[in-house]
Design an enzyme around this catalytic site. Structure first.
Site, PDB file in Angstrom:
ATOM      1  N   LYS A   1       3.444  10.783 -21.006  1.00  0.00           N
ATOM      2  CA  LYS A   1       2.537   9.780 -20.073  1.00  0.00           C
ATOM      3  C   LYS A   1       2.253  10.483 -18.772  1.00  0.00           C
ATOM      4  CE  LYS A   1       4.698   5.193 -20.395  1.00  0.00           C
ATOM      5  NZ  LYS A   1       5.599   4.325 -19.535  1.00  0.00           N
TER       6      LYS A   1
HETATM    7  C1  E4P Z   1       5.682   0.936 -19.799  1.00  0.00           C
HETATM    8  O1  E4P Z   1       5.039   1.824 -20.211  1.00  0.00           O
HETATM    9  C2  E4P Z   1       5.733   1.088 -18.325  1.00  0.00           C
HETATM   10  O2  E4P Z   1       6.253   2.077 -17.838  1.00  0.00           O
HETATM   11  C3  E4P Z   1       6.697  -0.193 -17.931  1.00  0.00           C
HETATM   12  O3  E4P Z   1       6.494  -1.413 -18.805  1.00  0.00           O
HETATM   13  C4  E4P Z   1       6.490  -0.617 -16.400  1.00  0.00           C
HETATM   14  O4  E4P Z   1       7.043  -1.762 -16.313  1.00  0.00           O
HETATM   15  P1  E4P Z   1       7.246  -2.403 -14.639  1.00  0.00           P
HETATM   16  O5  E4P Z   1       6.256  -2.514 -14.183  1.00  0.00           O
HETATM   17  O6  E4P Z   1       8.255  -3.490 -15.041  1.00  0.00           O
HETATM   18  O7  E4P Z   1       8.156  -1.335 -14.078  1.00  0.00           O
END
Ligand code: E4P
Length: 228
Positions: free
Chosen positions: A85
């Site tokens: 990521k």
């Molecule tokens: C997924 O890939 C993201 O990192 C995650 O869903 C972020 O979620 P949040 O906005 O609740 O931190």
């Protein structure tokens, strides 16, 4: 449409894998911290082994592009099903697209994360991202139209034939999941608590209870008739 689990909780991953509805896992540094993983490599290796060959997203933790590349290349050696990521920009707003381009060029799959707009998603796709994560909940937080952004991104990807797949993340409710699904997200990454909520329904419980009770009554009556 695919379902990823947005968690690094091993018990939850095992549980939902057994139900056969999981196509991958996503994590981020906040999720790893919350779930008690302090050693990123050990945590990532455990999850990748558990879900192999399904993809597991692991996020870099730096603003420096060279360090992003170094971390990403190291993560990629941990397991074949690692997806790295990379945030769309760093915390100062500088684009990370060159990092995405370089890694994808080396055959390392990238999930471009923290995208909150169609424009960001378009640039991530142009940089060659395998996955583009649109944060539905955070888009909605600011009064913008999360499902609309997903729908437009899907239309744009299809119109121009880009290979990138949309991951709808930042899920805050079962309604978010349903809206992301109908907006055309290829994948929704779901925190386990919402998997449990999504499958449950109080009237289903009442219905099942009725069937079980009637089935057992019928069985008891047959047994009674048999022993007479
Ligand atoms: C997924 O890939 C993201 O990192 C995650 O869903 C972020 O979620 P949040 O906005 O609740 O931190």
């Amino acid at each position: 449409m695919e379902i990823f689990l947005d968690t690094s909780n091993i018990t939850e991953i095992r549980k939902w894998l057994r139900h056969g509805v999981v196509d991958g896992v996503t994590t981020n540094p906040s999720i790893m911290l919350k779930d008690g993983h302090r050693d990123l490599e050990a945590g990532a290796r455990e999850i990748t082994a558990l879900v192999h060959p399904l993809p597991v997203s692991v996020e870099v933790y730096t603003n420096d592009p060279d360090e992003m590349l170094r971390q990403a290349r190291e993560f990629a050696t941990w397991a074949g099903n690692i997806v790295v990521k990379i945030t769309i920009i760093d915390e100062n707003g500088a684009p990370c697209l060159n990092v995405v381009k370089t890694l994808e060029g080396e055959g390392i799959r990238v999930n471009v994360t923290a995208c909150l707009s169609l424009g960001q998603a378009m640039l991530a796709a142009k940089a060659g991202a395998t996955f583009v994560s649109l944060f539905l909940g955070r888009i909605n937080d600011e009064g913008n139209d999360g499902p609309g952004v997903i729908h437009k991104t899907r239309q744009w990807l299809d119109m121009w034939g880009y290979k990138s797949k949309i991951i709808a993340g930042s899920i805050r409710s079962v309604m978010d999941i349903q809206q992301a699904a109908m907006a055309g997200a290829h994948i929704i990454t779901i925190p386990p608590e919402f998997m449990s909520k999504m499958v449950d329904h109080k009237y289903s419980r009442v219905t099942v209870s009725q069937f079980v009770n009637d089935g057992q009554r019928a069985f008891a009556e047959i047994e009674k008739a048999r022993v007479r």
